[in-house]
Scaffold this motif. Structure first.
Motif, short mmCIF file in Angstrom:
data_model
loop_
_atom_site.label_atom_id
_atom_site.label_comp_id
_atom_site.label_asym_id
_atom_site.label_seq_id
_atom_site.Cartn_x
_atom_site.Cartn_y
_atom_site.Cartn_z
N GLU A 208 39.84 39.39 10.63
CA GLU A 208 39.84 37.93 10.76
C GLU A 208 39.89 37.54 12.23
N CYS A 209 40.73 38.21 13.00
CA CYS A 209 40.85 37.94 14.44
C CYS A 209 39.51 38.20 15.14
N ARG A 210 38.90 39.32 14.84
CA ARG A 210 37.61 39.65 15.45
C ARG A 210 36.54 38.62 15.09
N GLY A 211 36.52 38.21 13.83
CA GLY A 211 35.56 37.21 13.40
C GLY A 211 35.77 35.87 14.08
N PHE A 212 37.03 35.50 14.27
CA PHE A 212 37.36 34.25 14.95
C PHE A 212 36.88 34.28 16.39
N ILE A 213 37.14 35.37 17.09
CA ILE A 213 36.71 35.51 18.48
C ILE A 213 35.18 35.49 18.55
N ARG A 214 34.54 36.26 17.70
CA ARG A 214 33.07 36.33 17.70
C ARG A 214 32.47 34.96 17.43
N GLY A 215 33.02 34.24 16.48
CA GLY A 215 32.51 32.91 16.15
C GLY A 215 32.69 31.91 17.29
N ALA A 216 33.87 31.91 17.90
CA ALA A 216 34.14 30.97 18.99
C ALA A 216 33.25 31.25 20.20
N VAL A 217 33.11 32.51 20.55
CA VAL A 217 32.28 32.87 21.71
C VAL A 217 30.81 32.62 21.39
N GLY A 218 30.39 32.93 20.18
CA GLY A 218 29.01 32.67 19.79
C GLY A 218 28.67 31.19 19.86
N ALA B 122 31.95 43.35 28.14
CA ALA B 122 33.17 42.86 27.47
C ALA B 122 33.06 43.11 25.97
N THR B 123 34.18 43.49 25.37
CA THR B 123 34.23 43.78 23.94
C THR B 123 35.14 42.78 23.22
N LEU B 124 35.09 42.81 21.91
CA LEU B 124 36.01 41.99 21.13
C LEU B 124 37.46 42.38 21.42
N ALA B 125 37.71 43.66 21.60
CA ALA B 125 39.06 44.12 21.93
C ALA B 125 39.51 43.53 23.27
#
Length: 83
Positions: free
Chosen positions: A9-19, A40-43
């Motif tokens: 969920e955290c990774r998806g949130f970050i990916r969505g916000a940055v996208g 840069a990575t999701l981590a």
């Protein structure tokens, strides 16, 4: 355990916000707020957010903002754009 779903969920949130940030700023010629390197990575994004939150834990105004605002603040701190 809720640990594994929380990570995704955290990774998806970050990916969505940055996208969303990337799509809006690239499409409308709006000023970029985050200028991360291609490496840069999701981590890296997660760690930037955790570090930012730890550094600002006593600022109640910042801690009351929407999570996406905190994430963008954290990423902009870690990956600022040149002026």
């Amino acid at each position: 355990s809720d640990y594994i779903p929380a990570i995704y969920e955290c990774r998806g949130f970050i990916r969505g916000a940055v996208g969303y940030h990337d799509a809006v700023s690239d499409r409308k010629n709006l000023k970029r707020l985050i200028c991360y390197p291609q490496s840069a990575t999701l981590a890296d994004g997660r760690l930037a957010f955790v570090d930012w939150a730890k550094a600002n834990i006593d600022d109640q105004e910042l801690m009351q903002e929407a999570p996406v605002v905190g994430l963008v603040r954290a990423l902009a701190t870690k990956y600022p754009c040149s002026k």
